[in-house]
Design a protein around this motif. Structure first.
Motif, PDB file in Angstrom:
ATOM      1  N   ARG A 193       0.893  -1.300  -0.122  1.00 17.61           N
ATOM      2  CA  ARG A 193       0.054  -0.094  -0.179  1.00 17.61           C
ATOM      3  C   ARG A 193       0.895   1.080   0.135  1.00 17.61           C
ATOM      4  NH1 ARG A 193      -5.158  -0.321   0.531  1.00 17.61           N
ATOM      5  NH2 ARG A 193      -5.331   1.642   1.332  1.00 17.61           N
TER       6      ARG A 193
ATOM      7  N   PHE B 120      -0.524   4.286  -1.989  1.00 16.17           N
ATOM      8  CA  PHE B 120      -1.473   4.862  -1.392  1.00 16.17           C
ATOM      9  C   PHE B 120      -1.249   5.869  -0.199  1.00 16.17           C
ATOM     10  CE2 PHE B 120      -4.082   1.452  -3.397  1.00 16.17           C
ATOM     11  CZ  PHE B 120      -5.180   1.890  -3.759  1.00 16.17           C
ATOM     12  N   LYS B 121      -0.281   5.082   0.583  1.00 18.17           N
ATOM     13  CA  LYS B 121       0.408   6.152   1.605  1.00 18.17           C
ATOM     14  C   LYS B 121       1.086   7.358   1.376  1.00 18.17           C
ATOM     15  CE  LYS B 121       0.212   2.252   5.164  1.00 18.17           C
ATOM     16  NZ  LYS B 121      -0.803   3.109   6.260  1.00 18.17           N
TER      17      LYS B 121
ATOM     18  N   VAL C 211       0.577   8.994  -1.647  1.00 16.80           N
ATOM     19  CA  VAL C 211      -0.584  10.093  -1.917  1.00 16.80           C
ATOM     20  C   VAL C 211      -1.257  10.585  -0.626  1.00 16.80           C
ATOM     21  CG1 VAL C 211      -2.684  10.258  -2.940  1.00 16.80           C
ATOM     22  CG2 VAL C 211      -1.081   9.100  -4.134  1.00 16.80           C
ATOM     23  N   GLN C 212      -1.601   9.915   0.417  1.00 15.00           N
ATOM     24  CA  GLN C 212      -2.372  10.295   1.418  1.00 15.00           C
ATOM     25  C   GLN C 212      -1.288  11.380   2.118  1.00 15.00           C
ATOM     26  OE1 GLN C 212      -5.717   9.722   2.315  1.00 15.00           O
ATOM     27  NE2 GLN C 212      -4.914  11.716   3.385  1.00 15.00           N
TER      28      GLN C 212
ATOM     29  N   VAL D 176      -1.491  14.616   0.295  1.00 11.96           N
ATOM     30  CA  VAL D 176      -2.852  15.141   0.605  1.00 11.96           C
ATOM     31  C   VAL D 176      -2.481  15.813   1.989  1.00 11.96           C
ATOM     32  CG1 VAL D 176      -5.169  14.971   0.959  1.00 11.96           C
ATOM     33  CG2 VAL D 176      -4.013  13.826  -0.852  1.00 11.96           C
ATOM     34  N   ASP D 177      -2.364  15.106   2.953  1.00 14.25           N
ATOM     35  CA  ASP D 177      -2.247  15.992   4.439  1.00 14.25           C
ATOM     36  C   ASP D 177      -1.218  16.970   4.538  1.00 14.25           C
ATOM     37  OD1 ASP D 177      -3.964  13.802   5.234  1.00 14.25           O
ATOM     38  OD2 ASP D 177      -2.401  12.531   5.869  1.00 14.25           O
TER      39      ASP D 177
ATOM     40  N   TRP E  75      -6.945   7.314  -8.414  1.00  9.77           N
ATOM     41  CA  TRP E  75      -6.925   8.919  -8.024  1.00  9.77           C
ATOM     42  C   TRP E  75      -8.520   9.130  -7.271  1.00  9.77           C
ATOM     43  CZ3 TRP E  75      -2.869  11.192  -6.804  1.00  9.77           C
ATOM     44  CH2 TRP E  75      -1.743  10.996  -7.309  1.00  9.77           C
TER      45      TRP E  75
ATOM     46  N   HIS F 135     -10.074   7.104  -5.706  1.00  6.06           N
ATOM     47  CA  HIS F 135     -10.291   6.338  -4.340  1.00  6.06           C
ATOM     48  C   HIS F 135      -9.887   7.732  -3.218  1.00  6.06           C
ATOM     49  CE1 HIS F 135      -9.220   3.751  -0.996  1.00  6.06           C
ATOM     50  NE2 HIS F 135      -8.219   4.706  -0.808  1.00  6.06           N
ATOM     51  N   PHE F 136      -9.142   8.669  -3.597  1.00  2.00           N
ATOM     52  CA  PHE F 136      -8.700   9.892  -2.741  1.00  2.00           C
ATOM     53  C   PHE F 136      -9.923  10.844  -2.588  1.00  2.00           C
ATOM     54  CE2 PHE F 136      -5.170   7.647  -3.721  1.00  2.00           C
ATOM     55  CZ  PHE F 136      -4.474   7.165  -2.311  1.00  2.00           C
TER      56      PHE F 136
END
Length: 206
Positions: free
Chosen positions: A96, A99-100, A102-103, A106-107, A129, A131-132
């Motif tokens: 993952r 995903f991590k 991208v997250q 974003v944060d 994308w 998904h976010f």
């Protein structure tokens, strides 16, 4: 997520850690990962992948255990941030880490107070994308470069409650990028007496 070096983990660790690139060695890791993915796998020409924007961007590096597994780049414009150049080595695509990465980005963008994240996703990755919460931009402009077709994506966000503004503690604003919650070296320097060392130098030059 912060910018310090990750501690050494056991060789078989599968823990995923994300951090910001800090120095030339980190940029070498980014270059190596993107070369493996884009140059070797996707036959992207060197000058198209390394486009002159790497020194004006923030870079995230994702680790699986101790191994650098992926990276991502963020650039900033007037009222939006652009997330781009997500690359994950083929050995780690079942993890993952993408995903991590991208997250974490974003944060990070929320913390900087932005409300919009723009991206250009390869058409086959639009669902990733989404998904976010990102959605195709409405004007349907056709984008092709480096032999792939892309879809413009937009993610609308709310700045975090701890977003950095002009009202923030001035020491927070001058701390290392992405490491705003820990006192930095300039916080510590505030404990010294003010001597204005350039004053004497200026007088000596007269």
């Amino acid at each position: 997520m912060h910018g310090t070096r990750i501690p050494l983990a056991k060789p078989d660790s599968r823990a995923i850690t994300i951090r910001l690139a800090r120095d030339p060695n980190d940029l070498m890791l980014v270059t190596a990962i993107r070369s493996a993915v884009y140059l070797a796998e996707q036959d992207c020409p060197f000058e198209e992948e390394f486009d002159g924007n790497d020194m004006v961007a923030a870079h995230f590096i994702g680790y699986v255990g101790n191994e650098p597994a992926g990276c991502l780049r963020v650039r900033f414009f007037g009222d939006f941030a652009k997330v781009e150049r997500l690359a994950v080595r083929h050995q780690y695509r079942r993890s993952r880490v993408s995903f991590k990465l991208v997250q974490a980005s974003v944060d990070y963008v929320k913390r900087k107070g932005f409300r919009k994240i723009y991206g250009q996703a390869q058409d086959r990755l639009v669902d990733f994308w989404a998904h976010f919460g990102a959605k195709p931009l409405g004007h349907n402009r056709k984008i092709t470069f480096s032999d792939f077709s892309y879809t413009e994506m937009l993610l609308e966000i709310e700045p975090g409650p701890d977003a950095i503004t002009l009202e923030s503690d001035p020491y927070v604003i001058i701390r290392p990028e992405g490491d705003w919650d820990r006192p930095g070296v300039l916080d510590a320097s505030a404990g010294r007496a003010v001597t204005s060392p350039l004053r004497d130098l200026a007088l000596a030059d007269r």
